[in-house]
Design a protein around this motif. Structure first.
Motif, PDB file in Angstrom:
ATOM      1  N   UNK A 212       2.859  -3.582  11.580  1.00 22.59           N
ATOM      2  CA  UNK A 212       1.632  -3.160  10.865  1.00 22.59           C
ATOM      3  C   UNK A 212       1.952  -3.116   9.428  1.00 22.59           C
ATOM      4  N   UNK A 213       2.797  -2.520   8.822  1.00 24.71           N
ATOM      5  CA  UNK A 213       2.963  -2.466   7.450  1.00 24.71           C
ATOM      6  C   UNK A 213       3.093  -3.961   6.783  1.00 24.71           C
ATOM      7  N   UNK A 214       3.770  -5.081   7.548  1.00 25.25           N
ATOM      8  CA  UNK A 214       3.916  -6.236   6.886  1.00 25.25           C
ATOM      9  C   UNK A 214       2.380  -6.652   6.814  1.00 25.25           C
ATOM     10  N   UNK A 215       1.571  -6.414   7.889  1.00 24.57           N
ATOM     11  CA  UNK A 215       0.313  -6.988   7.876  1.00 24.57           C
ATOM     12  C   UNK A 215      -0.588  -6.680   6.853  1.00 24.57           C
ATOM     13  N   UNK A 216      -0.241  -5.653   6.068  1.00 26.84           N
ATOM     14  CA  UNK A 216      -0.971  -5.157   4.886  1.00 26.84           C
ATOM     15  C   UNK A 216      -2.373  -4.471   5.480  1.00 26.84           C
ATOM     16  N   UNK A 217      -2.553  -4.535   6.341  1.00 29.09           N
ATOM     17  CA  UNK A 217      -3.563  -3.575   6.987  1.00 29.09           C
ATOM     18  C   UNK A 217      -3.256  -2.305   7.266  1.00 29.09           C
ATOM     19  N   UNK A 218      -3.325  -1.212   6.371  1.00 34.80           N
ATOM     20  CA  UNK A 218      -2.648   0.136   6.563  1.00 34.80           C
ATOM     21  C   UNK A 218      -3.911   1.158   6.762  1.00 34.80           C
ATOM     22  N   UNK A 219      -3.890   1.563   8.067  1.00 33.68           N
ATOM     23  CA  UNK A 219      -4.711   2.659   8.173  1.00 33.68           C
ATOM     24  C   UNK A 219      -4.805   3.635   7.208  1.00 33.68           C
ATOM     25  N   UNK A 220      -5.600   4.661   7.105  1.00 33.92           N
ATOM     26  CA  UNK A 220      -5.880   5.539   6.102  1.00 33.92           C
ATOM     27  C   UNK A 220      -5.105   6.652   6.663  1.00 33.92           C
ATOM     28  N   UNK A 221      -4.790   6.958   8.141  1.00 33.57           N
ATOM     29  CA  UNK A 221      -4.023   8.098   8.650  1.00 33.57           C
ATOM     30  C   UNK A 221      -2.568   7.638   9.194  1.00 33.57           C
ATOM     31  N   UNK A 222      -2.147   6.849   8.671  1.00 31.35           N
ATOM     32  CA  UNK A 222      -0.765   6.229   9.169  1.00 31.35           C
ATOM     33  C   UNK A 222       0.138   6.276   7.820  1.00 31.35           C
ATOM     34  N   UNK A 223       1.367   6.428   8.211  1.00 34.57           N
ATOM     35  CA  UNK A 223       2.540   6.481   7.227  1.00 34.57           C
ATOM     36  C   UNK A 223       3.682   5.698   7.860  1.00 34.57           C
TER      37      UNK A 223
END
Length: 378
Positions: A212-223
């Protein structure tokens, strides 16, 4: 004189159990050479550029590092194409895990949720912080039941930990499932943080498709957590980092101990990032070695679980004796792998991918052990 006692939650704590070291096995069995395939370290060692950087900067050991490690932060932001205000670096990703818990969860009031088994630092640091730890069993095939995990979440839950690929199995859930988990978690508990530990993600066959990090779509509630201990080969220097929501990253820098990333770790980390040839060689060696070990163990009748990491979880054939007996027989031959009693998996073993020679030596030893009558009585 009365004895000074720690808090009850500390007295009741089970400490983290590291893999055995080469030195202690050499001493115990009188061996001159030992192969360590227990701690998921880089099979090629450390980057030559990183080693040279550490030597070059050794005369500066009397100096403090630059506060906030801005050069390393910028390099990591460039690596992941994120705003540098989102990047936090620490003394291993363990420091970031510990700080996230202490920043977000109040003792005696809040909880965290994670799977069982999982990387033991999550529950250990939670208990040290006085936070209730809720555990969700993995499925029988070591996959994740995100529905069951979410049933542990309520308004007291401040953190949910997910490791992908997971340890000790190497299971990697679909990227979309992790994104869906973040969305559902935001609906159930808006104040809860999803911590996605991607320590082993770069060993996946398709990192861009799995992360998910590599996708660039980073949720606002995620680290998202990463480490230099594995593919970058710097486990001994203790260097990790996270990509955080910007506001949370700002609080991290307020809470982090000053200078927790030392000069040699920062300089070696920067050099390792620049050594793209070494990293390509590492990823290639791990992916080829993983296939070699999988095929070799399967041919010996072992059950081997699919892995996207730099290790394999396996179980011996039904008539081959105990995992403990096999582990000890390997030790006597100078090969260290990981028994999984601390994960409550006493009949399973985990082997890290080594270099070509180490992988061959391990498989040869396994053939010898499984063919020996004494192994079946162990």
């Amino acid at each position: 004189m009365s004895e000074i006692s720690a808090l009850p939650r500390i007295r009741e704590l089970d400490a983290y159990v590291p893999g055995l070291s080469i030195a202690e096995i050499q001493q115990k069995y009188g061996l001159s050479q030992v192969i360590k395939m227990a701690s998921n370290e880089n099979p090629l060692g450390a980057s030559p550029l990183a080693q040279e950087a550490a030597r070059r900067h050794a005369p500066s050991l009397f100096r403090y590092p630059q506060g906030g490690n801005p050069r390393l932060v910028r390099a990591l932001a460039d690596l992941h194409a994120v705003d540098s205000r989102r990047v936090a670096v620490g003394n291993g990703s363990d420091e970031i895990i510990d700080l996230l818990i202490r920043m977000l969860a109040e003792p005696g009031k809040h909880s965290l949720a994670c799977f069982e088994p999982c990387f033991s630092i999550y529950p250990i640091q939670g208990r040290i912080a006085g936070v209730k730890v809720r555990r969700c069993p993995l499925e029988k095939d070591f996959s994740f039941d995100f529905d069951a995990l979410l049933r542990l979440v309520d308004q007291s839950t401040r953190l949910v930990f997910v490791t992908t690929p997971d340890n000790p199995s190497g299971y990697c859930p679909p990227r979309g499932a992790v994104a869906d988990l973040a969305g559902r978690l935001a609906d159930i508990a808006p104040d809860c943080l999803l911590v996605v530990d991607e320590a082993y993600m770069d060993f996946a066959e398709d990192e861009a498709g799995a992360s998910l990090l590599a996708s660039g779509a980073l949720p606002d509630n995620a680290v998202f957590l990463r480490t230099f201990s594995k593919s970058w080969g710097l486990a001994g220097l203790r260097l990790g980092y996270g990509v955080l929501p910007p506001a949370l990253a700002e609080y991290f820098w307020r809470a982090r101990l000053p200078f927790s990333v030392n000069i040699l770790a920062e300089e070696a980390g920067l050099a390792a990032l620049a050594d793209t040839a070494f990293r390509r060689a590492t990823l290639d060696a791990v992916r080829r070695g993983r296939a070699t070990l999988r095929d070799g163990l399967t041919a010996l009748g072992c059950t081997v679980w699919p892995s996207a990491a730099n290790f394999l979880l396996f179980r011996l054939p039904p008539d081959a004796g105990s995992a403990k007996g096999c582990f000890e027989a390997l030790l006597r031959r100078g090969i260290i792998i990981r028994p999984l009693n601390s994960y409550n998996l006493p009949e399973h073993l985990r082997v890290s991918v080594g270099d070509a020679g180490e992988n061959a030596a391990f498989l040869a030893a396994m053939r010898e052990i499984l063919a020996a009558p004494e192994a079946r009585r162990a």
